[in-house]
Design an enzyme around this catalytic site. Structure first.
Site, PDB file in Angstrom:
ATOM      1  N   TRP A   1      -5.370   1.635  10.458  1.00 44.92           N
ATOM      2  CA  TRP A   1      -5.317   1.365   9.026  1.00 44.92           C
ATOM      3  C   TRP A   1      -5.128   0.064   8.453  1.00 44.92           C
ATOM      4  O   TRP A   1      -5.861  -0.344   7.506  1.00 44.92           O
ATOM      5  CB  TRP A   1      -4.442   2.542   8.306  1.00 44.92           C
ATOM      6  CG  TRP A   1      -4.605   2.691   6.811  1.00 44.92           C
ATOM      7  CD1 TRP A   1      -3.635   2.348   5.824  1.00 44.92           C
ATOM      8  CD2 TRP A   1      -5.728   2.988   6.189  1.00 44.92           C
ATOM      9  NE1 TRP A   1      -4.085   2.528   4.542  1.00 44.92           N
ATOM     10  CE2 TRP A   1      -5.522   2.925   4.694  1.00 44.92           C
ATOM     11  CE3 TRP A   1      -6.898   3.521   6.476  1.00 44.92           C
ATOM     12  CZ2 TRP A   1      -6.398   3.252   3.741  1.00 44.92           C
ATOM     13  CZ3 TRP A   1      -7.800   3.763   5.352  1.00 44.92           C
ATOM     14  CH2 TRP A   1      -7.449   3.674   3.978  1.00 44.92           C
TER      15      TRP A   1
ATOM     16  N   TYR B   1       0.832  -1.374   0.075  1.00 43.60           N
ATOM     17  CA  TYR B   1       0.163   0.160  -0.013  1.00 43.60           C
ATOM     18  C   TYR B   1       0.824   1.240  -0.078  1.00 43.60           C
ATOM     19  O   TYR B   1       0.669   2.239  -0.804  1.00 43.60           O
ATOM     20  CB  TYR B   1      -0.994  -0.162   1.229  1.00 43.60           C
ATOM     21  CG  TYR B   1      -1.785   1.253   1.366  1.00 43.60           C
ATOM     22  CD1 TYR B   1      -2.854   1.737   0.469  1.00 43.60           C
ATOM     23  CD2 TYR B   1      -1.355   2.151   2.625  1.00 43.60           C
ATOM     24  CE1 TYR B   1      -3.309   3.058   0.746  1.00 43.60           C
ATOM     25  CE2 TYR B   1      -1.958   3.382   2.718  1.00 43.60           C
ATOM     26  CZ  TYR B   1      -3.032   3.616   1.833  1.00 43.60           C
ATOM     27  OH  TYR B   1      -3.535   4.844   2.042  1.00 43.60           O
TER      28      TYR B   1
ATOM     29  N   GLU C   1     -11.629   5.908   4.972  1.00 42.28           N
ATOM     30  CA  GLU C   1     -11.148   6.662   5.946  1.00 42.28           C
ATOM     31  C   GLU C   1     -12.197   6.961   7.157  1.00 42.28           C
ATOM     32  O   GLU C   1     -11.910   7.016   8.224  1.00 42.28           O
ATOM     33  CB  GLU C   1     -10.706   8.144   5.597  1.00 42.28           C
ATOM     34  CG  GLU C   1      -9.467   7.902   4.591  1.00 42.28           C
ATOM     35  CD  GLU C   1      -8.121   7.632   5.335  1.00 42.28           C
ATOM     36  OE1 GLU C   1      -8.110   7.367   6.703  1.00 42.28           O
ATOM     37  OE2 GLU C   1      -7.135   7.447   4.815  1.00 42.28           O
TER      38      GLU C   1
END
Length: 190
Positions: free
Chosen positions: A48, A18, A40
């Site tokens: 995350w 990522y 988000e």
């Protein structure tokens, strides 16, 4: 030779991929911007990496983040989402995603695209920071404060300044790669 990466992503192949391929790359495509807005939103209060591990499940559950379809979700669909163990089953966040999709469409109508709207806060180009250690990067900024305030005024939910700043980092509105990271200059050059 091992590439020098930002410290926050080290040790997990998914996180590193990522970081290497997406984080901090300037996104101007509305579909991708909406995907990050949804992710988000669900990340708020979680890590995350938790969201990244569930990303494909989110993609399937939310019709590949098709905001036009999501804006039309009914009670039956939201109830099904809340039973989907593959995503984060948070009632407020699921409902916020549907509401935000409707507002996303309104912003598109007003500005021609969500991208035009969002990138207007940084005058169309990424803010380039220069942090040696990722821990020195802020959680918010005056720009994320202003964007958060404007989104909230428009009715968006789960768009506090911290969430907005993370969104800005993810979509390349701000370059917060560590200066020694191999992606710092690559992202800057894009």
């Amino acid at each position: 030779m091992e590439k020098n990466r930002c410290g926050w992503c080290l040790g997990d192949p998914l996180y590193e991929a990522y970081h290497d391929e997406e984080w901090g790359v300037a996104v101007k495509d509305d579909a991708t911007l909406f995907e990050f807005l949804v992710l988000e939103t669900f990340q708020a209060g979680l890590s995350w990496i938790t969201i990244l591990r569930k990303r494909e499940n989110f993609r399937k559950a939310f019709d590949h983040f098709d905001y036009q379809k999501i804006a039309d979700y009914d009670k039956k669909k939201t109830t099904a989402l809340l039973k989907d163990a593959g995503i984060v089953r948070n009632k407020l966040k699921v409902h916020a995603t549907v509401s935000n999709a409707k507002l996303f469409l309104k912003v598109q109508q007003e500005f021609g695209s969500f991208s035009n709207y969002i990138w207007g806060f940084v005058e169309g180009k990424p803010v380039k920071n220069a942090y040696i250690d990722y821990k020195d990067a802020p959680a918010t900024s005056p720009i994320s404060d202003a964007l958060s305030k404007d989104l909230k005024k428009r009715g968006f939910k789960f768009v506090g300044s911290t969430v907005v700043y993370a969104f800005m980092q993810a979509t390349g509105m701000v370059n917060d790669h560590e200066t020694s990271c191999f992606r710092y200059e690559e992202v800057t050059a894009q």
